[in-house]
Design an enzyme around this catalytic site. Structure first.
Site, PDB file in Angstrom:
ATOM      1  N   ASP A  10       0.870  -1.167   0.000  1.00 27.27           N
ATOM      2  CA  ASP A  10       0.000   0.000   0.000  1.00 27.27           C
ATOM      3  C   ASP A  10       0.918   1.231   0.000  1.00 27.27           C
ATOM      4  O   ASP A  10       2.099   1.125   0.344  1.00 27.27           O
ATOM      5  CB  ASP A  10      -0.877  -0.053   1.261  1.00 27.27           C
ATOM      6  CG  ASP A  10      -1.689   1.201   1.457  1.00 27.27           C
ATOM      7  OD1 ASP A  10      -2.256   1.708   0.460  1.00 27.27           O
ATOM      8  OD2 ASP A  10      -1.756   1.675   2.613  1.00 27.27           O
ATOM      9  N   ASP A  12      -0.015   5.091   0.979  1.00 23.44           N
ATOM     10  CA  ASP A  12      -0.191   6.034   2.088  1.00 23.44           C
ATOM     11  C   ASP A  12      -0.311   5.294   3.428  1.00 23.44           C
ATOM     12  O   ASP A  12      -1.224   4.493   3.625  1.00 23.44           O
ATOM     13  CB  ASP A  12      -1.426   6.906   1.834  1.00 23.44           C
ATOM     14  CG  ASP A  12      -1.303   7.664   0.527  1.00 23.44           C
ATOM     15  OD1 ASP A  12      -0.385   8.488   0.401  1.00 23.44           O
ATOM     16  OD2 ASP A  12      -2.109   7.410  -0.395  1.00 23.44           O
TER      17      ASP A  12
HETATM   18 MG   LIG Z   1      -2.873   3.132   3.591  1.00 27.15          MG
END
Ligand SMILES: [Mg+2]
Ligand SMILES: [Zn+2]
Length: 187
Positions: A10, A12
């Protein structure tokens, strides 16, 4: 025949601090341990792939061009650190998006596994030998839907009660993933 195993990351909250809709390099602050994590998995034979929901595009906060420019800048940092080029899959959509062209319920937005399945086909990834690291439970749901070997939930609180046994490991910080992955025999 898909033979490559992937480390799906992922963005962020895993690569950079999630300040909320990060659209430019000035707000892109790397998370402690992320370069070491990538390096360790690369050396263990994993193809690293970024899979990221970017509803900031559908919401009109930044454009796809802004996103690409930011990720090119990030790739320069990876390259400077001796890391390989990292493919990026992103979902620009949101069901309540402001921009009509991105306003939809798509198959790529996590918890849907669409981005992982695309990487499987386009990069020849063996999902059953692949691993994901995410800080939202929807990341983990995407990993479970794609039937990855294992996923790491970076969260300082607790695991949801419906977490399937043996498929997900919770860690407090990104920097803790490698030790756990080693214990599990993944690297
Ligand atoms: Mg995230
Ligand atoms: Zn999408």
């Amino acid at each position: 025949m898909a033979t490559r195993k992937a480390l799906f990351l992922d963005r962020d909250g895993i690569i950079n601090v999630n300040h909320g809709y990060v659209g430019d390099y000035e707000n892109f602050d790397y998370i402690d341990g992320i370069f070491a994590l990538i390096d360790t998995f690369v050396k263990a034979g994993y193809q690293v792939v970024i899979v990221t929901n970017q509803s900031g595009i559908a919401r009109g906060y930044y454009t796809q061009e802004n996103f690409h420019a930011l990720m090119e800048r990030v790739q320069r940092d990876f390259s400077a650190a001796g890391l390989p080029t990292i493919p990026v899959y992103y979902c620009p959509h949101h069901p309540q998006g402001k921009l009509v062209e991105y306003k939809k319920a798509c198959r790529c937005r996590k918890p849907q596994p669409g981005m992982l399945l695309r990487a499987q086909h386009e990069l020849g990834i063996d999902l059953s030998r692949s691993v994901l690291v995410g800080d939202s439970w929807s990341d983990i749901e995407a990993a479970l839907a794609a039937e990855l070997a294992h996923s790491f939930y970076v969260c300082e609180k607790y695991m949801p009660e419906n977490a399937p046994e043996g498929k997900v490991t919770r860690v407090n910080h990104v920097a803790d993933v490698c030790a756990q992955a080693q214990q599990l025999g993944l690297i």
